[in-house]
Design a protein around this motif. Structure first.
Motif, mmCIF file in Angstrom:
data_model
loop_
_atom_site.group_PDB
_atom_site.id
_atom_site.type_symbol
_atom_site.label_atom_id
_atom_site.label_comp_id
_atom_site.label_asym_id
_atom_site.label_seq_id
_atom_site.Cartn_x
_atom_site.Cartn_y
_atom_site.Cartn_z
ATOM 1 N N ALA A 36 0.837 -1.192 0.000
ATOM 2 C CA ALA A 36 0.000 0.000 0.000
ATOM 3 C C ALA A 36 0.876 1.249 0.000
ATOM 4 C CB ALA A 36 -0.917 0.008 1.216
ATOM 5 N N PRO A 37 0.433 2.307 -0.693
ATOM 6 C CA PRO A 37 1.207 3.550 -0.694
ATOM 7 C C PRO A 37 1.039 4.362 0.585
ATOM 8 C CG PRO A 37 -0.733 3.795 -2.054
ATOM 9 C CD PRO A 37 -0.696 2.362 -1.611
ATOM 10 N N ILE A 38 0.034 4.014 1.404
ATOM 11 C CA ILE A 38 -0.218 4.709 2.665
ATOM 12 C C ILE A 38 -0.465 3.673 3.755
ATOM 13 C CG2 ILE A 38 -1.209 6.786 1.596
ATOM 14 C CD1 ILE A 38 -3.997 5.569 2.224
ATOM 15 N N PRO A 39 -0.260 4.022 5.010
ATOM 16 C CA PRO A 39 -0.649 3.093 6.075
ATOM 17 C C PRO A 39 -2.171 2.935 6.084
ATOM 18 C CG PRO A 39 0.798 4.826 6.911
ATOM 19 C CD PRO A 39 0.431 5.196 5.517
ATOM 20 N N SER A 40 -2.642 1.713 6.122
ATOM 21 C CA SER A 40 -4.073 1.467 6.000
ATOM 22 C C SER A 40 -4.556 0.527 7.090
ATOM 23 C CB SER A 40 -4.380 0.867 4.629
ATOM 24 O OG SER A 40 -5.729 0.496 4.548
ATOM 25 N N GLU A 41 -5.440 1.042 7.938
ATOM 26 C CA GLU A 41 -6.059 0.214 8.961
ATOM 27 C C GLU A 41 -7.017 -0.796 8.342
ATOM 28 O OE1 GLU A 41 -5.858 -0.075 12.344
ATOM 29 O OE2 GLU A 41 -4.080 1.189 12.235
ATOM 30 N N LYS A 42 -7.672 -0.414 7.252
ATOM 31 C CA LYS A 42 -8.627 -1.317 6.605
ATOM 32 C C LYS A 42 -7.932 -2.580 6.111
ATOM 33 C CE LYS A 42 -11.818 2.245 5.104
ATOM 34 N NZ LYS A 42 -12.441 2.923 3.992
ATOM 35 N N LEU A 43 -6.751 -2.422 5.518
ATOM 36 C CA LEU A 43 -6.034 -3.582 5.001
ATOM 37 C C LEU A 43 -5.496 -4.448 6.140
ATOM 38 C CD1 LEU A 43 -4.115 -2.005 1.991
ATOM 39 C CD2 LEU A 43 -6.281 -3.219 1.989
ATOM 40 N N ALA A 44 -5.024 -3.821 7.203
ATOM 41 C CA ALA A 44 -4.535 -4.587 8.348
ATOM 42 C C ALA A 44 -5.671 -5.364 8.999
ATOM 43 C CB ALA A 44 -3.872 -3.659 9.360
ATOM 44 N N GLU A 45 -6.845 -4.749 9.085
ATOM 45 C CA GLU A 45 -8.005 -5.451 9.640
ATOM 46 C C GLU A 45 -8.438 -6.589 8.728
ATOM 47 O OE1 GLU A 45 -11.086 -2.634 10.398
ATOM 48 O OE2 GLU A 45 -9.890 -1.533 11.861
ATOM 49 N N ALA A 46 -8.369 -6.367 7.418
ATOM 50 C CA ALA A 46 -8.755 -7.420 6.474
ATOM 51 C C ALA A 46 -7.817 -8.624 6.576
ATOM 52 C CB ALA A 46 -8.754 -6.874 5.042
ATOM 53 N N MET A 47 -6.552 -8.373 6.877
ATOM 54 C CA MET A 47 -5.582 -9.464 7.027
ATOM 55 C C MET A 47 -5.648 -10.102 8.412
ATOM 56 S SD MET A 47 -3.769 -10.062 4.300
ATOM 57 C CE MET A 47 -2.270 -10.820 4.866
ATOM 58 N N HIS A 48 -6.411 -9.502 9.330
ATOM 59 C CA HIS A 48 -6.535 -9.992 10.703
ATOM 60 C C HIS A 48 -5.170 -10.093 11.361
ATOM 61 C CE1 HIS A 48 -10.754 -10.800 10.090
ATOM 62 N NE2 HIS A 48 -10.458 -11.456 8.989
ATOM 63 N N ARG A 49 -4.388 -9.031 11.225
ATOM 64 C CA ARG A 49 -3.068 -8.990 11.832
ATOM 65 C C ARG A 49 -3.193 -8.847 13.340
ATOM 66 N NH1 ARG A 49 0.744 -6.828 7.690
ATOM 67 N NH2 ARG A 49 0.646 -8.561 6.257
ATOM 68 N N PRO A 50 -2.415 -9.594 14.083
ATOM 69 C CA PRO A 50 -2.461 -9.437 15.543
ATOM 70 C C PRO A 50 -1.774 -8.137 15.962
ATOM 71 C CG PRO A 50 -0.763 -10.993 14.921
ATOM 72 C CD PRO A 50 -1.488 -10.629 13.655
ATOM 73 N N LYS A 51 -2.050 -7.726 17.182
ATOM 74 C CA LYS A 51 -1.402 -6.532 17.712
ATOM 75 C C LYS A 51 0.103 -6.764 17.777
ATOM 76 C CE LYS A 51 -5.062 -4.074 18.934
ATOM 77 N NZ LYS A 51 -5.390 -2.804 18.433
ATOM 78 N N SER A 52 0.840 -5.695 17.612
ATOM 79 C CA SER A 52 2.290 -5.774 17.610
ATOM 80 C C SER A 52 2.837 -6.063 19.005
ATOM 81 C CB SER A 52 2.868 -4.452 17.095
ATOM 82 O OG SER A 52 4.264 -4.462 17.221
ATOM 83 N N TRP A 53 3.936 -6.800 19.057
ATOM 84 C CA TRP A 53 4.605 -7.104 20.307
ATOM 85 C C TRP A 53 5.522 -5.977 20.753
ATOM 86 C CZ3 TRP A 53 3.725 -10.963 23.647
ATOM 87 C CH2 TRP A 53 2.927 -12.021 23.208
ATOM 88 N N VAL A 54 5.638 -4.918 19.950
ATOM 89 C CA VAL A 54 6.540 -3.823 20.301
ATOM 90 C C VAL A 54 6.110 -3.172 21.603
ATOM 91 C CG1 VAL A 54 7.449 -1.590 19.547
ATOM 92 C CG2 VAL A 54 7.216 -3.439 17.904
#
Length: 170
Positions: A36-54
């Motif tokens: 993606a050319p921009i940070p996208s919450e929609k795409l991260a939600e669609a991928m069901h990414r877990p929260k970061s461990w950072v």
């Protein structure tokens, strides 16, 4: 024996790209990457990414900093015991500043190192099937699948509104 192929699709907007990712995940395809050319919450939600461990690493770094500050200040005070006019040798108020500073230092260092580790940086080579237009104005989805499933993946991507769908050997 079926060979693997990679299907590359480009999208004009993130809604269509997110819809395509959700459709691919619903069809049980798991080898999906998006660009993606921009940070996208929609795409991260669609991928069901877990929260970061950072954030956990930063918390651990902060706690380690406080404990290190306590160990250094109390240990130093007890090792080099100075006559302070009847006041307690281990006095908490001046030690708070050192503990706070070490908490910030260790938390910041762990945040930077955690970010670099989980982002897999530095990336010395580009991702396979990456196109420079994915950094300019297009959203991209790359799906790795068997040759037998390629037609189904192409149909899902076209149905979601892909502008261009390419099939390439993996």
């Amino acid at each position: 024996m079926s060979s693997e192929v990679e299907i590359v699709a480009s999208f004009a907007d993130e809604e269509r790209c997110a819809r395509a990712i959700e459709a691919l995940r619903a069809a049980r395809f798991s080898a999906i990457r998006y660009f993606a050319p921009i940070p996208s919450e929609k795409l991260a939600e669609a991928m069901h990414r877990p929260k970061s461990w950072v954030r956990a690493l930063v918390l651990g770094g902060g706690i380690t900093g406080v404990l290190t500050g306590i160990a250094i200040t109390v240990g130093t005070s007890l090792e080099w015991n100075l006559d302070v006019g009847g006041k307690p040798v281990v006095s908490v108020p001046p030690f708070i500043i050192i503990c706070f500073e070490l908490m910030i230092l260790f938390g910041g260092i762990s945040a930077v190192l955690g970010f670099l580790f989980f982002a897999r940086l530095p990336a010395l080579e580009t991702a396979p099937r990456y196109s420079s237009r994915f950094s300019e104005d297009r959203f991209g989805v790359v799906v790795r699948c068997d040759d037998a499933d390629a037609a189904r993946v192409e149909a899902i991507l076209n149905e979601a509104g892909a502008e261009e769908v390419l099939r390439e050997a993996a």
